[in-house]
Design an enzyme around this catalytic site. Sequence first.
Site, PDB file in Angstrom:
ATOM      1  N   ASP A 164       0.873  -1.159   0.000  1.00  0.00           N
ATOM      2  CA  ASP A 164       0.000   0.000   0.000  1.00  0.00           C
ATOM      3  C   ASP A 164       0.923   1.225   0.000  1.00  0.00           C
ATOM      4  O   ASP A 164       2.141   1.099   0.179  1.00  0.00           O
ATOM      5  CB  ASP A 164      -0.896  -0.030   1.236  1.00  0.00           C
ATOM      6  N   ASP A 166      -0.089   4.845   1.525  1.00  0.00           N
ATOM      7  CA  ASP A 166      -0.234   5.684   2.717  1.00  0.00           C
ATOM      8  C   ASP A 166       0.015   4.868   3.984  1.00  0.00           C
ATOM      9  O   ASP A 166      -0.590   3.821   4.200  1.00  0.00           O
ATOM     10  CB  ASP A 166      -1.637   6.289   2.766  1.00  0.00           C
ATOM     11  N   LYS A 313     -18.688  12.279   8.800  1.00  0.00           N
ATOM     12  CA  LYS A 313     -18.163  11.287   7.855  1.00  0.00           C
ATOM     13  C   LYS A 313     -18.059  11.872   6.451  1.00  0.00           C
ATOM     14  O   LYS A 313     -17.053  11.682   5.747  1.00  0.00           O
ATOM     15  CB  LYS A 313     -19.080  10.064   7.855  1.00  0.00           C
ATOM     16  N   ILE A 316     -15.168  14.480   6.286  1.00  0.00           N
ATOM     17  CA  ILE A 316     -13.863  13.815   6.212  1.00  0.00           C
ATOM     18  C   ILE A 316     -13.646  13.230   4.822  1.00  0.00           C
ATOM     19  O   ILE A 316     -12.543  13.315   4.256  1.00  0.00           O
ATOM     20  CB  ILE A 316     -13.766  12.709   7.287  1.00  0.00           C
ATOM     21  N   ARG A 317     -14.703  12.644   4.257  1.00  0.00           N
ATOM     22  CA  ARG A 317     -14.589  12.062   2.914  1.00  0.00           C
ATOM     23  C   ARG A 317     -14.271  13.142   1.879  1.00  0.00           C
ATOM     24  O   ARG A 317     -13.460  12.923   0.971  1.00  0.00           O
ATOM     25  CB  ARG A 317     -15.900  11.358   2.550  1.00  0.00           C
ATOM     26  N   VAL A 319     -12.575  15.782   2.299  1.00  0.00           N
ATOM     27  CA  VAL A 319     -11.165  16.169   2.419  1.00  0.00           C
ATOM     28  C   VAL A 319     -10.302  15.296   1.508  1.00  0.00           C
ATOM     29  O   VAL A 319      -9.341  15.771   0.896  1.00  0.00           O
ATOM     30  CB  VAL A 319     -10.695  16.046   3.883  1.00  0.00           C
ATOM     31  N   HIS A 320     -10.667  14.010   1.406  1.00  0.00           N
ATOM     32  CA  HIS A 320      -9.901  13.079   0.568  1.00  0.00           C
ATOM     33  C   HIS A 320     -10.386  13.101  -0.881  1.00  0.00           C
ATOM     34  O   HIS A 320      -9.585  13.302  -1.804  1.00  0.00           O
ATOM     35  CB  HIS A 320     -10.023  11.659   1.131  1.00  0.00           C
ATOM     36  N   ASP A 451      -1.534  -0.902   6.090  1.00  0.00           N
ATOM     37  CA  ASP A 451      -1.794  -0.453   7.462  1.00  0.00           C
ATOM     38  C   ASP A 451      -3.230  -0.690   7.895  1.00  0.00           C
ATOM     39  O   ASP A 451      -3.528  -0.681   9.086  1.00  0.00           O
ATOM     40  CB  ASP A 451      -1.472   1.046   7.597  1.00  0.00           C
TER      41      ASP A 451
END
Length: 614
Positions: A164, A166, A313, A316-317, A319-320, A451
């Site tokens: 992966d 990140d 939620k 936060i989503r 932001v990505h 992770d």
Amino acid sequence: VNSRTLVFIYRRARRQLHAFVCESPPRRWAATLKIRVMAPLSLPLSLLKHKNCLQKANIFCNVLQTLHHRPFTPRLWKRNFGALAHGVGQFLSQEPRAKSYAASVCSSSSDGQDMPERLWSVYNETKRQTEGLIPAISANSVNPDTIFANNEMSLRDTEIYGFDYDYTLAFYSRNLHTLIFNIARDILITNHRYPEGLLNYEYIPNFAVRGLHYDVQKALLMKIDAFHYIQLGTVYRGLHPVPDEEVIAMYDGCHVPLENMSDFYGKSSHGHTMKQFMDIFSLPEMSLLSCVNDFFMRHNIDYEPVHLYKDVKEAIRDVHVKGIMYRAVEADIEKYICYGEQSHAVLKKLSEHGKKMFLITNSPFDFVDRGMNYIVGKDWQDLFDVVIVQADKPGFFNDRRKPFRRVTDKGALLWDRIHKLEKGKIYKQGNLYEFLRLTGWTGSKVLYFGDHIYSDLADLTLKHGWRTGAIIPELRKEIKIMNTEQYVHMMAWLQALTGLIEQMQVHRDPASQAVVEEWIREREAMRSQTKDIFNSQFGSLFRTYHNPTYFSRRLSRFADIYMASISCLLNYDFQHTFFPRRTPLQHESPFWPEHSPAGIRVPSQLSRTKAESD
């Protein structure tokens, strides 16, 4: 040091041992030889094997010298085989004495002592013996750069390594969590019309730990153990703990039924009321949820917890998904990425040994390219045989419908059908079934690191037979805490006291029960202290008092090996085999090579001195 010398030392030790014990059961020798002594990782790899062998040979000699001064009986052999194994620490364990001491003291009435006095006499003697254990336990500290095995696995069989991105190849500073928190908080205010008073809240770095559960309907953040029991004292509404009595009343006890727990991937869906936060990116989300809850409670604002959870939620989503975080990191890469040189060294070592490598990440190509240029250099793609971005894990491992798509260096998407995955080219989405068909990389010859225990590892180990390695950055901090004298001292006495309570609870007279109750109160106070050593709100990532956490149980099921960072691979050669510890079952003797503190005359109740954590 050469192999002939080591063989000579070994054979001499075995001959002498055989002379003393008359027989040497092959299975017992096999168990003894399985002892692994972790050589100092500062030594060159070429010397580790020799040092390991010398330590084992020296152990046998030390044990023989001890046995030489004792008359041999078959019973002595049986009793001291555990001692022979415990020579790992170059000491000799003997038959536990404190238990017999406790029994003799409490059964004797000729000394004129009443029962409470005898109980306190046992208590003081146990404490004295425990103090004597501390130096030897402290000497057996754990190296934070060790790779730990849940399942036996040999790197000799591993031909292909997958990663992966990140928190596996790229490790981020705390600045990234602050960034995510601030952006998501601002989105709540601007897009969801939340009160501007939330601007007074900042990210709290040490508030939450990974693996916590969040009750969506009750707005409670909590820690749950492997048996679905809530750890009292770790339930928070907002930024404040909920009293144990209130928790017990809300859940009709401490158990959370299976149907209320999070689904397979830790999500709150299909009737599940719990959400489990499993990845490191979830730390700012937990902090934001707690802060918003705290604001509403402080201002007596009536709100619906389910709406709050969904809004946070979504923020936060965004932001990505909307690339806000990606652009911020790319603009100031040195502020947010660290550990680059270690990941580069691992990739270089694998490449030099002819290993095939691939990258499967959910992050977009521009973000990965910028980070890998910083970590490895502009030629980073030359190290990988296959690179897949925006894979949409865990869907990538289950959804057969999504085909691969080529991505140019400029980020443009091509429309041509993919017939093979070529080195030096970038691919988007796709699915694992097509990946397996095009590469032929199947089974246990593949080792994949990630992770996120669910999104990265679970499907690979359960459905496809790949080997899996979990990257747990928190591990290094927790091991360093466990190696401190304060922790060792507290855990040694906590285990001793627990054993003492277990043995002496049989005395049912009121005076004796009063003494035992006092010990129980002392034990409860110590358990809270050991929790606070790791995190004052939620304790260790891996333990709820003595039980494993729900996170820890998932880790042991879905990861063959786990480590603090990918750099731990630098301490091992590619012929190394990782062996899991033979963890004693509850009905098995704890006196095995790798479990009791080395070389101590351990009372039975102390024999698992470092087994119980917070």
